[in-house]
Design a protein around this motif. Structure first.
Motif, PDB file in Angstrom:
ATOM      1  N   GLY A 299       7.509  -1.019   0.421  1.00 52.23           N
ATOM      2  CA  GLY A 299       6.014  -0.424   0.791  1.00 52.23           C
ATOM      3  C   GLY A 299       5.107  -1.071   1.271  1.00 52.23           C
TER       4      GLY A 299
ATOM      5  N   ALA B 279      -1.780  -3.654  -1.500  1.00 55.72           N
ATOM      6  CA  ALA B 279      -1.739  -2.665  -2.756  1.00 55.72           C
ATOM      7  C   ALA B 279      -2.836  -3.455  -3.609  1.00 55.72           C
ATOM      8  CB  ALA B 279      -0.341  -3.350  -3.174  1.00 55.72           C
TER       9      ALA B 279
ATOM     10  N   GLY C 144      13.528   4.096   5.041  1.00 54.40           N
ATOM     11  CA  GLY C 144      13.297   5.528   3.692  1.00 54.40           C
ATOM     12  C   GLY C 144      12.599   5.543   2.796  1.00 54.40           C
ATOM     13  N   ASP C 145      11.849   6.081   1.969  1.00 56.49           N
ATOM     14  CA  ASP C 145      11.688   6.756   1.157  1.00 56.49           C
ATOM     15  C   ASP C 145      11.411   5.734   0.372  1.00 56.49           C
ATOM     16  OD1 ASP C 145       8.741   7.588  -1.110  1.00 56.49           O
ATOM     17  OD2 ASP C 145       9.522   9.717   0.541  1.00 56.49           O
TER      18      ASP C 145
ATOM     19  N   GLY D  22       1.170 -14.406  -0.138  1.00 62.55           N
ATOM     20  CA  GLY D  22       0.334 -14.446   1.235  1.00 62.55           C
ATOM     21  C   GLY D  22      -0.410 -15.551   1.266  1.00 62.55           C
ATOM     22  N   GLN D  23      -1.106 -15.650   2.266  1.00 58.72           N
ATOM     23  CA  GLN D  23      -2.151 -17.061   3.199  1.00 58.72           C
ATOM     24  C   GLN D  23      -3.462 -16.865   2.143  1.00 58.72           C
ATOM     25  OE1 GLN D  23      -2.825 -16.647   7.557  1.00 58.72           O
ATOM     26  NE2 GLN D  23      -4.998 -16.927   6.384  1.00 58.72           N
ATOM     27  N   THR D  24      -3.758 -15.819   1.481  1.00 59.74           N
ATOM     28  CA  THR D  24      -4.794 -16.015   0.401  1.00 59.74           C
ATOM     29  C   THR D  24      -4.392 -15.544  -0.614  1.00 59.74           C
ATOM     30  OG1 THR D  24      -5.273 -14.058   1.345  1.00 59.74           O
ATOM     31  CG2 THR D  24      -6.442 -16.202   1.922  1.00 59.74           C
ATOM     32  N   GLY D  25      -3.168 -15.522  -1.562  1.00 63.72           N
ATOM     33  CA  GLY D  25      -2.550 -15.527  -2.807  1.00 63.72           C
ATOM     34  C   GLY D  25      -1.075 -16.504  -2.888  1.00 63.72           C
TER      35      GLY D  25
ATOM     36  N   PHE E 220      10.308   5.661  -2.595  1.00 56.42           N
ATOM     37  CA  PHE E 220      10.373   7.099  -4.193  1.00 56.42           C
ATOM     38  C   PHE E 220      11.830   7.570  -4.054  1.00 56.42           C
ATOM     39  CE2 PHE E 220       5.751   6.533  -2.618  1.00 56.42           C
ATOM     40  CZ  PHE E 220       5.032   6.013  -3.350  1.00 56.42           C
TER      41      PHE E 220
ATOM     42  N   SER F 113       3.998  -3.857   5.323  1.00 56.53           N
ATOM     43  CA  SER F 113       4.486  -3.298   6.723  1.00 56.53           C
ATOM     44  C   SER F 113       4.431  -5.204   7.335  1.00 56.53           C
ATOM     45  CB  SER F 113       2.956  -3.336   7.146  1.00 56.53           C
ATOM     46  OG  SER F 113       1.223  -3.689   6.803  1.00 56.53           O
TER      47      SER F 113
ATOM     48  N   SER G 122       1.403  -6.930  -2.133  1.00 60.60           N
ATOM     49  CA  SER G 122       0.503  -7.495  -0.451  1.00 60.60           C
ATOM     50  C   SER G 122      -1.241  -7.221  -1.265  1.00 60.60           C
ATOM     51  CB  SER G 122       1.033  -6.120   0.085  1.00 60.60           C
ATOM     52  OG  SER G 122       0.181  -5.229   0.413  1.00 60.60           O
ATOM     53  N   ARG G 123      -1.393  -7.965  -0.402  1.00 60.93           N
ATOM     54  CA  ARG G 123      -3.254  -7.853  -0.372  1.00 60.93           C
ATOM     55  C   ARG G 123      -3.708  -6.307  -0.046  1.00 60.93           C
ATOM     56  NH1 ARG G 123      -8.009 -11.772   2.087  1.00 60.93           N
ATOM     57  NH2 ARG G 123      -8.839  -9.759   2.859  1.00 60.93           N
TER      58      ARG G 123
ATOM     59  N   ASN H 289      11.368  -0.052   3.550  1.00 57.78           N
ATOM     60  CA  ASN H 289       9.926   0.892   4.404  1.00 57.78           C
ATOM     61  C   ASN H 289      10.738   2.199   5.029  1.00 57.78           C
ATOM     62  OD1 ASN H 289       7.273   1.415   6.478  1.00 57.78           O
ATOM     63  ND2 ASN H 289       6.525  -0.311   5.637  1.00 57.78           N
ATOM     64  N   LYS H 290       9.471   2.971   5.149  1.00 55.84           N
ATOM     65  CA  LYS H 290      10.435   4.777   6.236  1.00 55.84           C
ATOM     66  C   LYS H 290       9.558   4.350   7.817  1.00 55.84           C
ATOM     67  CE  LYS H 290       5.740   6.956   5.403  1.00 55.84           C
ATOM     68  NZ  LYS H 290       4.967   7.866   4.537  1.00 55.84           N
TER      69      LYS H 290
ATOM     70  N   ARG I 250       0.602  -1.123  -0.080  1.00 57.75           N
ATOM     71  CA  ARG I 250      -0.190   0.157  -0.069  1.00 57.75           C
ATOM     72  C   ARG I 250       0.723   0.886  -0.280  1.00 57.75           C
ATOM     73  NH1 ARG I 250      -5.248  -1.006   2.889  1.00 57.75           N
ATOM     74  NH2 ARG I 250      -3.619  -2.126   3.829  1.00 57.75           N
TER      75      ARG I 250
ATOM     76  N   ALA J  43       8.097  -1.268  10.907  1.00 61.27           N
ATOM     77  CA  ALA J  43       7.432  -2.147  10.211  1.00 61.27           C
ATOM     78  C   ALA J  43       7.603  -3.651  10.812  1.00 61.27           C
ATOM     79  CB  ALA J  43       7.725  -1.893   8.852  1.00 61.27           C
TER      80      ALA J  43
HETATM   81  P1  FAD Z   1      -0.182  -1.635   5.060  1.00 60.12           P
HETATM   82  O1  FAD Z   1      -0.229  -2.488   5.963  1.00 60.12           O
HETATM   83  O2  FAD Z   1      -1.040  -0.653   5.338  1.00 60.12           O
HETATM   84  O3  FAD Z   1       1.402  -1.363   4.573  1.00 60.12           O
HETATM   85  C1  FAD Z   1       2.359  -0.362   4.168  1.00 60.12           C
HETATM   86  C2  FAD Z   1       3.113   0.015   4.182  1.00 60.12           C
HETATM   87  O4  FAD Z   1       4.061   1.139   3.582  1.00 60.12           O
HETATM   88  C3  FAD Z   1       3.481   0.685   6.005  1.00 60.12           C
HETATM   89  O5  FAD Z   1       4.061  -0.367   6.583  1.00 60.12           O
HETATM   90  C4  FAD Z   1       4.044   2.112   5.447  1.00 60.12           C
HETATM   91  O6  FAD Z   1       5.041   1.848   6.720  1.00 60.12           O
HETATM   92  C5  FAD Z   1       4.611   2.145   4.333  1.00 60.12           C
HETATM   93  N1  FAD Z   1       5.446   3.322   3.500  1.00 60.12           N
HETATM   94  C6  FAD Z   1       4.240   3.995   3.429  1.00 60.12           C
HETATM   95  N2  FAD Z   1       4.625   5.318   2.237  1.00 60.12           N
HETATM   96  C7  FAD Z   1       5.684   4.749   2.044  1.00 60.12           C
HETATM   97  C8  FAD Z   1       6.897   5.203   1.635  1.00 60.12           C
HETATM   98  N3  FAD Z   1       6.733   6.334   0.878  1.00 60.12           N
HETATM   99  N4  FAD Z   1       7.914   5.182   1.296  1.00 60.12           N
HETATM  100  C9  FAD Z   1       8.759   3.658   2.402  1.00 60.12           C
HETATM  101  N5  FAD Z   1       7.882   3.163   3.199  1.00 60.12           N
HETATM  102  C10 FAD Z   1       6.216   3.319   3.365  1.00 60.12           C
HETATM  103  N6  FAD Z   1      -2.304  -9.861   2.786  1.00 60.12           N
HETATM  104  C11 FAD Z   1      -1.400 -10.154   2.258  1.00 60.12           C
HETATM  105  O7  FAD Z   1      -0.658  -9.314   1.707  1.00 60.12           O
HETATM  106  N7  FAD Z   1      -1.408 -11.113   1.575  1.00 60.12           N
HETATM  107  C12 FAD Z   1      -2.447 -12.595   1.944  1.00 60.12           C
HETATM  108  O8  FAD Z   1      -2.366 -13.660   1.237  1.00 60.12           O
HETATM  109  C13 FAD Z   1      -3.584 -11.717   2.686  1.00 60.12           C
HETATM  110  N8  FAD Z   1      -4.508 -12.476   3.142  1.00 60.12           N
HETATM  111  C14 FAD Z   1      -4.984 -12.134   4.273  1.00 60.12           C
HETATM  112  C15 FAD Z   1      -6.415 -12.683   4.325  1.00 60.12           C
HETATM  113  C16 FAD Z   1      -6.565 -12.695   5.301  1.00 60.12           C
HETATM  114  C17 FAD Z   1      -8.486 -13.469   6.438  1.00 60.12           C
HETATM  115  C18 FAD Z   1      -6.916 -11.531   6.013  1.00 60.12           C
HETATM  116  C19 FAD Z   1      -7.229 -11.108   7.212  1.00 60.12           C
HETATM  117  C20 FAD Z   1      -6.145 -10.225   5.521  1.00 60.12           C
HETATM  118  C21 FAD Z   1      -4.762 -10.934   4.835  1.00 60.12           C
HETATM  119  N9  FAD Z   1      -4.065 -10.166   3.838  1.00 60.12           N
HETATM  120  C22 FAD Z   1      -3.314 -10.420   3.279  1.00 60.12           C
HETATM  121  C23 FAD Z   1      -3.889  -8.467   5.358  1.00 60.12           C
HETATM  122  C24 FAD Z   1      -3.259  -8.369   5.983  1.00 60.12           C
HETATM  123  O9  FAD Z   1      -3.602  -8.198   7.167  1.00 60.12           O
HETATM  124  C25 FAD Z   1      -2.509  -6.630   5.615  1.00 60.12           C
HETATM  125  O10 FAD Z   1      -3.812  -6.040   5.780  1.00 60.12           O
HETATM  126  C26 FAD Z   1      -1.795  -6.325   3.996  1.00 60.12           C
HETATM  127  O11 FAD Z   1      -0.943  -7.387   4.022  1.00 60.12           O
HETATM  128  C27 FAD Z   1      -1.902  -4.889   4.351  1.00 60.12           C
HETATM  129  O12 FAD Z   1      -1.109  -4.843   2.667  1.00 60.12           O
HETATM  130  P2  FAD Z   1       0.073  -3.527   2.986  1.00 60.12           P
HETATM  131  O13 FAD Z   1       1.517  -4.357   4.117  1.00 60.12           O
HETATM  132  O14 FAD Z   1       0.395  -3.672   1.820  1.00 60.12           O
HETATM  133  O15 FAD Z   1       0.281  -1.910   3.401  1.00 60.12           O
END
Ligand code: FAD
Length: 323
Positions: A268, A240, A306-307, A253-256, A309, A270, A237-238, A289-290, A212, A294
């Motif tokens: 980016g 995104a 770091g950022d 991931g678990q569901t991917g 981008f 978590s 990630s999910r 990751n910034k 994300r 994390a």
């Molecule tokens: P976020 O948790 O929002 O993290 C975004 C990260 O980006 C943060 O750590 C932030 O610090 C960092 N960031 C932001 N801006 C910047 C920047 N400019 N530079 C550097 N870093 C930055 N998730 C999966 O991935 N795969 C699965 O298969 C999956 N299955 C799931 C199944 C179930 C039943 C459930 C309940 C959830 C599932 N999820 C799955 C979702 C999972 O729980 C998380 O919600 C998801 O992985 C979060 O995605 P993320 O890390 O991209 O987003």
């Protein structure tokens, strides 16, 4: 599992998937002196693919041609492969733990009332027994499985058991088997490819995965560029995928998808437990990751706070310089 082993080959667009060669290596590991038989299904000429299986270690290959085998269906492939199994009096059957492997092997195993060990990441031989090591609890622990008796199926996770060196001096028999295939109830009307072209995510040695934090579809472009210079594939990630920055076909991931590349760069992301379930067994993990807190840094071998981008374009430039 010993003696005679069957490896079910899998091709995409006429090219054998690497996991087919890894399955041959797995069979060789179980019994280096055994008879390793390959089987291939399709509606085209399969001789070149059969030859490749031999170059990678199969002793001989049986091909099954039929118009109904143009596209995979479990009914069609089941009807094609069961007579081959009947002919061979086998001890074991190995296939990749791919979408097709996950669909086909349980169906064949239940039909034959055999066992199935799925998703093995390693095989060891202890005495005269093959020990299959497979991850459980979303990769947090591993269990060891052995076979007491009877025909058993096993699927192996792509990218874990190295294929043997391709050797064109290896030779073996290629024979074709006539089968009747009828009453296929599944009608494939169209195959729509969702994932991007290029390196297949589940077999990629290098994966650049965006989360994300990448913030938009546009934000994924530098990730594709980095994947390009490193000869890798892009995953996500999910978070995104839910945000519609990319297609769900990229979800890890678990569901991917579950992946085990040599190098996984999480950008980016978590590090939620559900994401780690799909990538924590990668050989080297780099996290960008910034947020220094994390969770992804807890599984990373190398962390860049770091950022993204700033970091990703710098990485692209540095890799280009090395080339
Ligand atoms: P976020 O948790 O929002 O993290 C975004 C990260 O980006 C943060 O750590 C932030 O610090 C960092 N960031 C932001 N801006 C910047 C920047 N400019 N530079 C550097 N870093 C930055 N998730 C999966 O991935 N795969 C699965 O298969 C999956 N299955 C799931 C199944 C179930 C039943 C459930 C309940 C959830 C599932 N999820 C799955 C979702 C999972 O729980 C998380 O919600 C998801 O992985 C979060 O995605 P993320 O890390 O991209 O987003």
């Amino acid at each position: 599992m010993s003696d005679k082993l069957l490896v079910i080959g899998e091709a995409r667009d006429g090219v054998l998937r690497n996991v087919t060669f890894e399955a041959i290596a797995a069979a060789k590991k179980i019994n280096s002196d055994g008879d390793i038989v390959g089987v291939l299904c399709g509606n085209d000429d399969l001789n070149a693919q059969a030859q490749e299986m031999i170059y990678y270690g199969a002793d001989r290959v049986v091909t099954v041609h039929h118009d109904e085998l143009k596209t995979y269906t479990s009914e069609g492939y089941g009807q094609a492969i069961l007579p081959v199994i009947d002919d061979e009096s086998l001890d074991g059957i190995i296939m990749g733990h791919t979408a097709i492997g996950k669909d086909l092997t349980p169906k064949l195993a239940s039909k034959l009332e055999s066992g199935l060990i799925s998703d093995a990441t390693e095989i060891e031989v202890e005495g005269d027994k093959a020990v299959f090591i497979r991850p459980i609890y979303s990769g947090k622990a591993f269990e060891k499985k052995t076979i007491s008796s009877g025909l058993t199926f096993a699927t192996i996770r792509p990218n874990n058991i190295p294929a043997l060196e391709r050797d064109e001096s290896r030779s073996g028999d290629v024979s074709s088997k006539e089968v009747d295939i009828a009453n296929i109830r599944t009608v494939i009307k169209e195959v729509i490819r969702k994932a991007s072209e290029g390196v297949d995510l589940s077999e990629a040695n290098v994966i650049i995965a965006g989360g994300r934090g990448v913030k938009s579809e546009e934000g994924f472009k530098p990730l594709y560029e980095l994947a390009d210079v490193l000869g890798g594939a892009v995953g996500a990630s999910r978070g995104a995928c839910d945000a519609e920055y990319c297609d769900y076909a990229l979800q890890i991931g678990q569901t991917g998808k579950v992946v085990t590349p040599d190098l996984y760069i999480a950008v980016g992301i978590s590090g939620a437990i559900q994401h780690l379930a799909g990538m924590s067994n990668s050989k080297v993990i780099v996290a960008i990751n910034k947020d220094p807190e994390a969770n992804i840094f807890n599984v990373a071998d190398y962390g860049i706070v770091g950022d993204l981008f700033d970091v990703v374009p710098t990485l692209i430039e540095e890799v280009k310089k090395l080339k």
